[in-house]
Design a protein around this motif. Structure first.
Motif, PDB file in Angstrom:
ATOM      1  N   GLY A 140     -10.412  28.422   8.939  1.00 50.94           N
ATOM      2  CA  GLY A 140      -9.047  28.849   8.637  1.00 50.94           C
ATOM      3  C   GLY A 140      -8.528  29.922   9.564  1.00 50.94           C
ATOM      4  N   SER A 141      -9.265  31.024   9.627  1.00 56.21           N
ATOM      5  CA  SER A 141      -8.716  32.211  10.285  1.00 56.21           C
ATOM      6  C   SER A 141      -8.499  32.029  11.778  1.00 56.21           C
ATOM      7  N   THR A 142      -9.269  31.151  12.420  1.00 59.85           N
ATOM      8  CA  THR A 142      -9.048  30.962  13.856  1.00 59.85           C
ATOM      9  C   THR A 142      -8.089  29.813  14.130  1.00 59.85           C
ATOM     10  N   VAL A 164     -21.063  27.395   7.942  1.00 58.82           N
ATOM     11  CA  VAL A 164     -19.775  27.009   8.546  1.00 58.82           C
ATOM     12  C   VAL A 164     -18.685  27.074   7.488  1.00 58.82           C
ATOM     13  N   GLU A 165     -17.463  27.269   7.959  1.00 63.11           N
ATOM     14  CA  GLU A 165     -16.316  27.022   7.095  1.00 63.11           C
ATOM     15  C   GLU A 165     -16.074  25.513   7.162  1.00 63.11           C
ATOM     16  N   PRO A 166     -15.963  24.834   6.029  1.00 62.80           N
ATOM     17  CA  PRO A 166     -15.686  23.400   6.106  1.00 62.80           C
ATOM     18  C   PRO A 166     -14.403  23.149   6.903  1.00 62.80           C
ATOM     19  N   GLY A 193     -15.830  30.580  14.195  1.00 60.48           N
ATOM     20  CA  GLY A 193     -16.021  30.768  12.758  1.00 60.48           C
ATOM     21  C   GLY A 193     -15.605  32.179  12.365  1.00 60.48           C
ATOM     22  N   TYR A 194     -15.035  32.336  11.179  1.00 60.83           N
ATOM     23  CA  TYR A 194     -14.762  33.674  10.633  1.00 60.83           C
ATOM     24  C   TYR A 194     -15.475  33.792   9.300  1.00 60.83           C
ATOM     25  N   HIS A 195     -16.343  34.785   9.217  1.00 58.10           N
ATOM     26  CA  HIS A 195     -17.097  34.976   7.981  1.00 58.10           C
ATOM     27  C   HIS A 195     -16.994  36.417   7.521  1.00 58.10           C
ATOM     28  N   GLY A 196     -15.822  37.021   7.719  1.00 59.04           N
ATOM     29  CA  GLY A 196     -15.633  38.387   7.285  1.00 59.04           C
ATOM     30  C   GLY A 196     -16.194  39.369   8.294  1.00 59.04           C
ATOM     31  N   ASN A 255     -17.552  41.385  -4.337  1.00 55.27           N
ATOM     32  CA  ASN A 255     -16.154  41.854  -4.392  1.00 55.27           C
ATOM     33  C   ASN A 255     -15.256  41.383  -3.268  1.00 55.27           C
ATOM     34  N   SER A 256     -15.771  40.612  -2.362  1.00 56.17           N
ATOM     35  CA  SER A 256     -14.943  40.184  -1.226  1.00 56.17           C
ATOM     36  C   SER A 256     -15.614  39.003  -0.552  1.00 56.17           C
ATOM     37  N   GLY A 257     -14.892  38.406   0.367  1.00 56.61           N
ATOM     38  CA  GLY A 257     -15.466  37.316   1.138  1.00 56.61           C
ATOM     39  C   GLY A 257     -16.590  37.806   2.035  1.00 56.61           C
ATOM     40  N   SER A 258     -16.408  38.975   2.621  1.00 51.45           N
ATOM     41  CA  SER A 258     -17.441  39.504   3.517  1.00 51.45           C
ATOM     42  C   SER A 258     -18.747  39.724   2.750  1.00 51.45           C
ATOM     43  N   GLU A 259     -18.625  40.299   1.567  1.00 53.21           N
ATOM     44  CA  GLU A 259     -19.828  40.511   0.749  1.00 53.21           C
ATOM     45  C   GLU A 259     -20.432  39.175   0.315  1.00 53.21           C
ATOM     46  N   VAL A 281     -14.276  30.727   1.324  1.00 48.77           N
ATOM     47  CA  VAL A 281     -13.435  31.859   0.923  1.00 48.77           C
ATOM     48  C   VAL A 281     -11.951  31.467   0.994  1.00 48.77           C
ATOM     49  N   ILE A 282     -11.604  30.629   1.954  1.00 46.13           N
ATOM     50  CA  ILE A 282     -10.219  30.152   2.064  1.00 46.13           C
ATOM     51  C   ILE A 282     -10.042  28.808   1.356  1.00 46.13           C
ATOM     52  N   THR A 283     -11.011  27.924   1.532  1.00 50.04           N
ATOM     53  CA  THR A 283     -10.809  26.556   1.042  1.00 50.04           C
ATOM     54  C   THR A 283     -11.086  26.405  -0.454  1.00 50.04           C
ATOM     55  N   ALA A 311     -13.965  33.658  -2.665  1.00 52.58           N
ATOM     56  CA  ALA A 311     -13.316  34.950  -2.944  1.00 52.58           C
ATOM     57  C   ALA A 311     -11.827  34.658  -3.187  1.00 52.58           C
ATOM     58  N   LYS A 312     -10.962  35.467  -2.654  1.00 48.95           N
ATOM     59  CA  LYS A 312      -9.511  35.245  -2.622  1.00 48.95           C
ATOM     60  C   LYS A 312      -8.931  34.562  -3.880  1.00 48.95           C
ATOM     61  N   GLY A 313      -8.854  33.211  -3.855  1.00 47.29           N
ATOM     62  CA  GLY A 313      -8.181  32.471  -4.926  1.00 47.29           C
ATOM     63  C   GLY A 313      -8.859  32.589  -6.280  1.00 47.29           C
TER      64      GLY A 313
HETATM   65  C1  LIG Z   1     -13.923  31.935   5.638  1.00 43.85           C
HETATM   66  C2  LIG Z   1     -13.849  33.398   5.353  1.00 43.85           C
HETATM   67  N1  LIG Z   1     -14.959  34.064   5.064  1.00 43.85           N
HETATM   68  C3  LIG Z   1     -14.954  35.374   4.785  1.00 43.85           C
HETATM   69  C4  LIG Z   1     -13.767  36.077   4.783  1.00 43.85           C
HETATM   70  C5  LIG Z   1     -13.790  37.539   4.500  1.00 43.85           C
HETATM   71  O1  LIG Z   1     -13.192  37.819   3.303  1.00 43.85           O
HETATM   72  P1  LIG Z   1     -12.811  39.345   2.928  1.00 43.85           P
HETATM   73  O2  LIG Z   1     -11.689  39.724   3.842  1.00 43.85           O
HETATM   74  O3  LIG Z   1     -12.432  39.251   1.478  1.00 43.85           O
HETATM   75  O4  LIG Z   1     -14.013  40.170   3.150  1.00 43.85           O
HETATM   76  C6  LIG Z   1     -12.576  35.421   5.065  1.00 43.85           C
HETATM   77  C7  LIG Z   1     -11.295  36.133   5.076  1.00 43.85           C
HETATM   78  O5  LIG Z   1     -10.270  35.639   5.438  1.00 43.85           O
HETATM   79  C8  LIG Z   1     -12.615  34.048   5.382  1.00 43.85           C
HETATM   80  O6  LIG Z   1     -11.517  33.383   5.701  1.00 43.85           O
END
Ligand SMILES: Cc1ncc(COP(=O)(O)O)c(C=O)c1O
Length: 447
Positions: free
Chosen positions: A230-232, A225-227, A151-154, A117-121, A261-263, A287-289
């Motif tokens: 984004g968030s940072t 990794v995020e390719p 890196g941001y992974h939720g 249900n989300s990027g974190s999950e 999740v972003i890309t 997620a997201k898009g």
């Molecule tokens: C790369 C990445 N992973 C995970 C997440 C977490 O997604 P969510 O906020 O839907 O849990 C985000 C949110 O911006 C993200 O950018």
């Protein structure tokens, strides 16, 4: 869109105290709230009826723009047909259809989708699949996970453990054990004002060899990794960096996870960044898009070999002890299918690719504005680093967010003193011009 007074009164409670807002400076917000009541196309509409251009696609979500009628209609129709179907041991046909459609968009043999249900999950799911896969194939000593600084992974415990943002980690105990981090790929001195992927920095991937050498390859389950981080602050990968990560992980039997999740879904001018970079990871989170932000949904794409490693043993047994009550929720499936139709019918990923050079040129003109230290662009995404105010990191960024909302009529994303621009992929060239002009005004106002 008609934002009538009933919406206003419903959207503005007398007392904002009860809602503890996420990732928000609650006290400052509640003194000067930024309240949105409607959305349409490229715009948000405030509770007092002002139209703000959305330079953030909500939060990297609404790639097809706001208020898409076919998505709303699909959700309505779905809600009337079936409210809920248990995803454990029962199935609902649109979930299978959506999984196939997403797999079709993914490269190579990323043919299986696990919904959440989300990027974190999605991140926690991917990490768990990686660990369980290593066990399933008889490599149970592989328990280490490797993330990356910045890196941001939720915000799940898995995500903050492999994530590399100090404020998201330092208050929350010991996190997962057995986690290491690659260095960030960003070096302003060598990369400032680059459009697209910087020439400098592929060697940062060699750090993985050092980590493997330190612990032994037989202890490492996966690298995530995020390719494009984004968030940072929108950090595109240096040329050749992701290829190197793929080579090293393959050599040592380590799974490679791209957090998309972003890309995912067009942000970089391709369905997934994996396609843009010609690198196939073993798992992709999204997620997201996937639903254009309309209903929460996330998921993990999984390659055949990883998936198939679980499909052994007696057939009456559950293969993976993992899942969510709302995995593949019918409303999310409906929104997902309608979103994918729009992306396909309007060729939005191709549109983003075609627009990228113009977007990059336009955003780079902000270089001359006060306090601008660096600008990075990739796909329909950019970040502008502003010099912080001495002794008050993040204050100029917050001032920019506030000024944008209250004075220059634009919705921005801000991380620290960095402004991120990630408009919906339907953005027109004129609207890119408008966004750049409004950002320039905002930057001057907070100088
Ligand atoms: C790369 C990445 N992973 C995970 C997440 C977490 O997604 P969510 O906020 O839907 O849990 C985000 C949110 O911006 C993200 O950018």
């Amino acid at each position: 869109m008609n934002v009538s007074s009933p919406i206003k009164s419903a959207a503005v409670p007398n007392d904002l105290d009860a809602f503890w807002m996420p990732f928000t400076a609650n006290r400052a917000f509640k003194k000067a709230p930024r309240l949105l009541a409607g959305a349409e196309g490229m715009h948000y509409i405030t509770v007092d009826g002002r139209r703000l251009i959305d330079a953030a696609a909500g939060m990297w979500c609404t790639n097809a723009g706001h208020g898409r009628e076919t998505i709303a209609a699909a959700i309505q129709k779905q809600a009337a047909a079936v409210d809920y179907v248990p995803p454990f041991q029962f199935g609902y046909p649109p979930a299978f259809e959506l999984a196939s459609r997403i797999a079709e968009l993914a490269p190579d043999d990323l043919n299986h989708v696990f919904f959440c249900n989300s990027g974190s999950e999605a991140v926690d799911t991917a990490l768990k699949i990686a660990l369980a896969y290593q066990q399933a194939r008889g490599e149970g000593t592989r328990t280490r996970l490797i993330g990356r600084e910045r890196g941001y992974h939720g915000v799940g415990f898995g995500g903050i453990s492999v994530g590399g943002i100090v404020n998201n980690r330092r208050m929350f105990g010991t996190l997962l054990t057995g986690v290491d981090h690659l260095p960030t790929t960003y070096d302003r001195e060598k990369q400032a004002f680059t459009k697209g992927e910087p020439e400098y920095g592929a060697h940062f991937a060699d750090e993985l060899e050092r980590i493997v050498g330190l612990h032994g390859p037989g202890t490492i389950a996966a690298v995530i990794v995020e390719p494009m981080a984004g968030s940072t602050g929108v950090l595109p990968p240096p040329k050749g960096y992701l290829q190197k990560l793929r080579e090293i992980t393959t050599k040592h039997g380590i799974l490679l996870i791209f957090d998309e999740v972003i890309t995912g879904f067009g942000r970089l001018g391709a369905a997934f960044a994996a396609e843009r970079y010609g690198v196939t990871p073993d798992l992709i989170t999204f997620a997201k898009g996937v639903t254009n932000g309309a209903v929460p949904m996330g998921g993990v794409l999984v390659r055949d070999a990883v998936h198939d490693a679980f499909m052994t043993g007696p057939e009456h047994l559950i293969e993976l002890f993992h899942g969510y009550t709302y995995s593949a929720h019918p409303l999310a499936c409906a929104a997902g299918l309608a979103s994918l139709d729009i992306y396909r019918d309007e060729n939005l990923f191709g549109r983003a690719k075609a627009l990228e050079p113009k977007f990059a040129d336009a955003v780079m003109t902000l270089r001359k504005e006060p306090n601008v230290l660096d600008i990075r662009t990739v796909g329909i995404t950019a970040a502008i680093d502003l010099a912080g105010i001495e002794g008050a990191a993040g204050k100029r960024g917050m001032a920019a967010l506030d000024t944008a909302f209250h004075q220059t009529d634009i919705v921005l994303r801000v991380t620290g003193d960095t402004i991120a621009l990630t408009p919906p992929l339907i953005v027109s060239e004129d609207q890119i011009g408008e966004i750049v002009e409004k950002v320039a005004k905002t930057i001057r106002a907070v100088a």
